[in-house]
Write a protein that holds these residues in place. Structure first.
Motif, mmCIF file in Angstrom:
data_model
loop_
_atom_site.group_PDB
_atom_site.id
_atom_site.type_symbol
_atom_site.label_atom_id
_atom_site.label_comp_id
_atom_site.label_asym_id
_atom_site.label_seq_id
_atom_site.Cartn_x
_atom_site.Cartn_y
_atom_site.Cartn_z
ATOM 1 N N VAL A 98 24.591 12.864 -6.864
ATOM 2 C CA VAL A 98 24.649 11.649 -6.703
ATOM 3 C C VAL A 98 23.398 11.304 -5.861
ATOM 4 N N LEU A 99 23.013 11.679 -4.695
ATOM 5 C CA LEU A 99 21.823 11.421 -3.995
ATOM 6 C C LEU A 99 20.633 11.718 -4.945
ATOM 7 N N LEU A 100 20.827 12.613 -5.612
ATOM 8 C CA LEU A 100 19.575 12.890 -6.628
ATOM 9 C C LEU A 100 19.419 11.942 -7.642
ATOM 10 N N LEU A 101 20.448 11.632 -8.356
ATOM 11 C CA LEU A 101 20.355 10.230 -9.283
ATOM 12 C C LEU A 101 19.867 8.976 -9.016
ATOM 13 N N TYR A 102 20.510 8.677 -7.548
ATOM 14 C CA TYR A 102 20.296 7.539 -7.055
ATOM 15 C C TYR A 102 18.794 6.854 -6.985
ATOM 16 N N PRO A 103 17.844 7.738 -6.706
ATOM 17 C CA PRO A 103 16.577 7.447 -6.629
ATOM 18 C C PRO A 103 15.956 7.010 -8.097
ATOM 19 N N LEU A 104 16.510 7.602 -9.139
ATOM 20 C CA LEU A 104 15.749 7.223 -10.509
ATOM 21 C C LEU A 104 15.616 5.794 -10.729
ATOM 22 N N ASN A 105 16.505 5.079 -10.006
ATOM 23 C CA ASN A 105 16.100 3.426 -10.336
ATOM 24 C C ASN A 105 16.076 3.039 -11.732
ATOM 25 N N TRP A 106 16.945 3.566 -12.569
ATOM 26 C CA TRP A 106 17.115 2.918 -13.848
ATOM 27 C C TRP A 106 17.868 1.425 -13.909
ATOM 28 N N THR A 107 18.726 1.060 -12.921
ATOM 29 C CA THR A 107 18.918 -0.208 -12.641
ATOM 30 C C THR A 107 18.225 -0.743 -11.530
ATOM 31 N N LYS A 108 18.043 -1.958 -11.622
ATOM 32 C CA LYS A 108 17.329 -3.002 -10.456
ATOM 33 C C LYS A 108 18.378 -3.635 -9.506
ATOM 34 N N ALA A 109 19.544 -3.198 -9.761
ATOM 35 C CA ALA A 109 20.639 -4.041 -9.047
ATOM 36 C C ALA A 109 20.796 -3.593 -7.631
ATOM 37 N N TYR A 110 20.420 -2.269 -7.409
ATOM 38 C CA TYR A 110 20.671 -1.757 -6.078
ATOM 39 C C TYR A 110 19.299 -1.309 -5.225
ATOM 40 N N GLU A 111 19.358 -1.797 -3.962
ATOM 41 C CA GLU A 111 18.359 -1.405 -3.220
ATOM 42 C C GLU A 111 18.333 -0.170 -2.826
ATOM 43 N N PRO A 112 16.818 0.347 -1.916
ATOM 44 C CA PRO A 112 16.820 1.718 -1.890
ATOM 45 C C PRO A 112 17.638 2.310 -0.508
ATOM 46 N N LEU A 149 27.754 4.143 -4.738
ATOM 47 C CA LEU A 149 26.963 4.207 -3.590
ATOM 48 C C LEU A 149 26.031 3.081 -3.322
ATOM 49 N N GLY A 150 25.631 2.375 -4.480
ATOM 50 C CA GLY A 150 24.936 1.159 -4.392
ATOM 51 C C GLY A 150 25.689 0.056 -3.688
ATOM 52 N N ASN A 151 26.961 -0.185 -4.082
ATOM 53 C CA ASN A 151 27.668 -0.938 -3.362
ATOM 54 C C ASN A 151 27.950 -0.553 -1.871
ATOM 55 N N LEU A 152 28.121 0.632 -1.344
ATOM 56 C CA LEU A 152 28.364 1.130 -0.172
ATOM 57 C C LEU A 152 27.001 0.772 0.546
ATOM 58 N N ASN A 153 25.820 1.133 0.108
ATOM 59 C CA ASN A 153 24.423 0.922 0.783
ATOM 60 C C ASN A 153 24.219 -0.553 0.877
ATOM 61 N N HIS A 154 24.749 -1.500 0.073
ATOM 62 C CA HIS A 154 24.649 -3.015 0.191
ATOM 63 C C HIS A 154 25.443 -3.457 1.252
ATOM 64 N N LEU A 155 26.773 -2.901 1.466
ATOM 65 C CA LEU A 155 27.466 -3.096 2.713
ATOM 66 C C LEU A 155 26.705 -2.786 3.993
ATOM 67 N N VAL A 156 26.231 -1.468 4.129
ATOM 68 C CA VAL A 156 25.667 -1.082 5.247
ATOM 69 C C VAL A 156 24.451 -1.844 5.718
ATOM 70 N N PRO A 191 32.541 -7.225 -0.359
ATOM 71 C CA PRO A 191 31.299 -7.732 -1.207
ATOM 72 C C PRO A 191 30.632 -6.703 -1.932
ATOM 73 N N LEU A 192 30.330 -7.200 -3.366
ATOM 74 C CA LEU A 192 30.051 -6.300 -4.177
ATOM 75 C C LEU A 192 28.635 -6.722 -4.807
ATOM 76 N N VAL A 193 27.647 -5.936 -5.364
ATOM 77 C CA VAL A 193 26.374 -6.424 -5.822
ATOM 78 C C VAL A 193 26.629 -6.785 -6.976
ATOM 79 N N ILE A 194 27.241 -6.141 -7.836
ATOM 80 C CA ILE A 194 27.712 -6.973 -9.416
ATOM 81 C C ILE A 194 29.288 -6.830 -9.389
#
Length: 419
Positions: free
Chosen positions: A20-34, A253-260, A295-298
């Motif tokens: 998952v940590l390898l997939l996340y930086p692919l950034n195919w979706t623009k909804a989630y922050e680094p 992970l994107g939603n968890l990151n948004h929360l953090v 809270p959720l991003v989407i």
């Protein structure tokens, strides 16, 4: 056998989160922050700790033999499940899969099975399916092998009728864990076959996702719009059905990151406990925590991995607490299952599944899934107490002697093909 690798929940935790940590930086979706640096450090630390724990845990599994016993009363169990599902569909008023295929206004979300019974059916199906697949691999008599495999087919069919992708994925993962654990050697064709099966399964997952969203099986535009996926960022050779798997892997992970990044933990002990105990108990004892909407991003992508609520209530200290709880629970479940050797594979596979799917949801407190451990533990407790207190066995075990597992490691033991 490779049970020390594939029946090891700690290796699965490390493998899934690394992927998952390898997939996340692919950034195919623009909804989630680094990804926040603190989250990077948390997952790097827990992945490393899981590898360390898994190494020592695996050494124990590798040196332990598990004799096989043919199970009894399987026909009665399968018949009870089948009757239960039929009653569940009758009570619900329709079969979700048929409703979807017929274009009915009713969807799988409108299906409500019998209270309590529906959850028991699902939880017992997970355990029974895992146990039957283990017996299928160990059984020598072809008639029983076919029978045990038929039971698994029935369970998968019922999950398909319910149109529940989650339980189809859980069951498929359980089967894969047990199958890989029985490999005598890992050959190239094993890896290719596993990769091919995973590709087919993930493609089918995407097809079901398209249909569930009300689109044709090959139209992924709904998901791409919801998840803010830029078509130009996706490799042209990749079938768009695989985007469902990508989104389901990285959105928690994107939603968890948004929360953090954007929220401060509340540090409520009641909320921390709510994140650990079975949800059926937590909703009663910690109602204020169960009423919290994270809270959720989407809004359509509603999961925050298995660590979301724990971070909200306990911060990073809560995250490490949940990791420690997961570690102790996995060790305890597999250790107790040694009292009845036939349950080590199904219990271990279930533990691997709950641990691996923490990337998606907190199954550690999901009653329907965790209750699947109750069935083997209840048998173990009943048999052990009977042996301890029955006059027939008292002379052998004693009344006050400590309980010892029936699976032991003889001195100089070398596992063979039948371990």
């Amino acid at each position: 056998m490779y049970k020390h690798i594939f029946l090891n929940p700690f290796y699965w935790y490390s493998a899934i989160w690394s992927f998952v940590l390898l997939l996340y930086p692919l950034n195919w979706t623009k909804a989630y922050e680094p990804l926040d640096t603190r989250l990077w450090l948390f997952f790097l630390a827990t992945v490393a700790a899981s590898l360390f724990i898994g190494f020592y845990f695996g050494r124990y599994l590798k040196r332990t033999a598990f004799p096989y016993r043919r199970p009894e009363h399987t026909i009665a169990c399968a018949a009870l499940l089948l009757v239960g599902y039929i009653a569940d569909f009758v009570y619900g008023g329709f079969v979700p899969l048929f409703a979807v295929l017929a274009g009915s206004e009713k969807t799988y979300k409108d299906f409500h099975g019998m209270p309590s019974v529906h959850g028991l059916l699902l939880s017992f199906s997970l355990f029974f399916g895992a146990y039957m697949f283990y017996c299928f691999l160990r059984e020598k008599d072809r008639r029983y092998k076919i029978l045990f495999l038929a039971y698994d087919g029935m369970i998968l069919l019922m999950f398909l009728f319910l149109y529940t992708r989650a339980f189809l994925m859980l069951m498929a993962f359980i089967i894969a864990v047990i199958l890989l654990s029985f490999c005598q050697r890992i050959r190239l064709w094993h890896l290719l076959a596993t990769a091919a099966a995973a590709i087919v399964l993930l493609y089918f997952f995407g097809v079901l996702g398209n249909i569930r969203s009300g689109s044709p099986w090959n139209d992924t535009n709904y998901l791409m719009g919801v998840a803010a996926i830029d078509p130009a960022s996706v490799p042209a050779f990749l079938p768009k059905q695989f985007l469902w798997a990508y989104v389901y892997l990285i959105s928690p992970l994107g939603n968890l990151n948004h929360l953090v990044v954007h929220y401060t933990p509340t540090f409520e002990i009641g909320g921390v406990l709510y994140s650990l105990v079975p949800d059926i108990v937590g909703r009663v004892l910690f109602r204020h925590a169960s009423d919290v909407t994270l809270p959720l991003v989407i809004k359509n992508l509603t999961v925050l991995s298995g660590f979301g609520s724990m971070y909200y209530f306990g911060g990073f200290l809560g995250l490490f607490t949940e990791f420690a709880y997961m570690t102790l629970l996995d060790c305890a479940l597999i250790r107790v299952s040694l009292y009845r050797s036939e349950y080590i594979y199904p219990t271990g596979a279930l533990a691997c599944t709950v641990t691996a799917f923490l990337f998606f949801e907190n199954f550690l407190n999901y009653t329907v899934v965790m209750f699947s451990f109750v069935y083997p533990l209840a048998v173990i407790l009943t048999v052990t107490l009977f042996r301890r207190y029955s006059p027939r066995y008292r002379h052998r075990y004693g009344t006050l002697l400590p309980l010892t597992p029936e699976v032991r490691i003889p001195a100089g033991f070398t596992p063979g093909d039948d371990d």
